[in-house]
Enzyme design. Structure first.
Site, mmCIF file in Angstrom:
data_model
loop_
_atom_site.group_PDB
_atom_site.id
_atom_site.type_symbol
_atom_site.label_atom_id
_atom_site.label_comp_id
_atom_site.label_asym_id
_atom_site.label_seq_id
_atom_site.Cartn_x
_atom_site.Cartn_y
_atom_site.Cartn_z
ATOM 1 N N ARG A 25 12.202 12.333 -12.026
ATOM 2 C CA ARG A 25 12.119 11.174 -11.140
ATOM 3 C C ARG A 25 13.516 10.844 -10.634
ATOM 4 N NH1 ARG A 25 7.607 12.289 -10.751
ATOM 5 N NH2 ARG A 25 5.736 11.070 -11.181
ATOM 6 N N HIS A 80 9.110 15.930 -2.381
ATOM 7 C CA HIS A 80 8.491 16.045 -3.710
ATOM 8 C C HIS A 80 7.387 17.106 -3.703
ATOM 9 C CE1 HIS A 80 7.038 13.543 -7.433
ATOM 10 N NE2 HIS A 80 7.146 14.825 -7.691
#
Length: 312
Positions: free
Chosen positions: A218, A266
């Site tokens: 993250r 992502h």
């Protein structure tokens, strides 16, 4: 199919979430283009019972607020672990071998071998440390083994001795002791209150000068500006990953423009193979929910007011 659908869904989500959240019983979100499920939104959601993450990592949800409101939060554990571990291995090699500048030369019509070689290294004989050795961390270590590098891992929980021996990685209890030993550091920890902003200027200063960092975990685990500064002054020799904070990353996000990076949107967990796995996992959980059955135990992030151990 699925990717168009989820991109459209998340766009629609942001606009319509506020409008429809009061009526929802089940909310499905993704980590790739997250609908941030805040305490305020949870308050509005009078009928909400279940929040499903189509993927892995439910940190876009205020888990304490969800627990307090008696919601169930679940994700498709294991659905994209192999995809992410393969991608991490690829990024390590891309950065160590200084691949991207070579590719850029070709595209620009140039040819300067020395310009690439002075920053290119073998993976063999290097020390690679993973911060976190859960499902993805272990898969990465297993895939690194044939490269004959020196492998270290830091985690709250030690891998059981037989598996540890088979993998060939050494446990490091103290993160600050591990960091200066590593040529390559891979981030494999969930985003929690403990890990948020954990890699700040001071932590980065404990690493070796010339370190390579791969982060598919993250973005918010890193201090954004500290990473950009260390890449700019060469302290970090390469930073690669596919996670940002916030997501989608704004046009002016400093990681887009820092030198020596290998960043993408992502994508590491969204291969077609992974999408099939998390789509079928979400369908399975919806089927179980409508039949009043329990989910696989490892899928729960919040159950009956209790947070999963990794988020505590």
């Amino acid at each position: 199919g699925m990717s168009h659908c989820s991109a459209f869904f998340s766009l629609m989500m942001a606009k319509k979430l506020e409008k429809h959240i009061e009526d929802m019983h089940v909310l499905i979100t993704t980590p790739f283009h997250p609908a941030y499920v805040t305490a305020e939104r949870i308050k509005k959601a009078k009928n909400l019972e279940l929040v499903l993450t189509a993927g892995i990592g439910s940190d876009h949800i205020d888990l304490l607020a969800a627990a307090a409101a008696g919601l169930t939060v679940a994700e498709v554990t294991g659905s994209n672990t192999v995809s992410v571990a393969e991608d991490q291995l690829m990024r390590i090699l891309i950065l160590l071998r200084n691949f991207l500048p070579g590719y850029q030369q070709v595209v620009k019509g140039e040819w300067n071998v020395a310009g690439i070689a002075h920053r290119a290294y073998d993976l063999e004989g290097k020390t690679v440390g993973t911060v976190g050795a859960g499902r993805i961390g272990r898969l990465l270590l297993q895939r690194l083994k044939p490269f004959n590098c020196n492998m270290l891992y830091h985690d709250r929980i030690r891998i059981n001795p037989e598996l540890e021996k088979e993998i060939g990685a050494k446990f490091e209890e103290d993160l600050d002791v591990m960091l200066p030993k590593c040529d390559v550091i891979v981030i494999n920890t969930p985003l929690t209150e403990k890990t948020r902003g954990m890699f700040n200027k001071e932590k980065i200063a404990k690493m070796k000068k010339g370190v390579i960092i791969v982060n598919n975990a993250r973005g918010a685990i890193m201090d954004t500006q500290a990473v950009a500064d260390a890449c700019s002054n060469g302290y970090i020799a390469g930073y690669g990953g596919d996670v940002w904070f916030p997501q989608p990353a704004p046009k002016d996000h400093p990681w887009r423009y820092m030198p020596n990076h290998a960043m993408t949107p992502h994508t590491s967990g969204t291969t077609i193979d992974a999408q099939l796995r998390y789509a079928s996992g979400v369908k399975d959980m919806l089927d179980r929910y409508f039949k009043g059955e329990d989910f696989p135990v490892e899928n729960y992030i919040v159950k009956e007011g209790e947070l999963a151990s990794q988020y505590k």
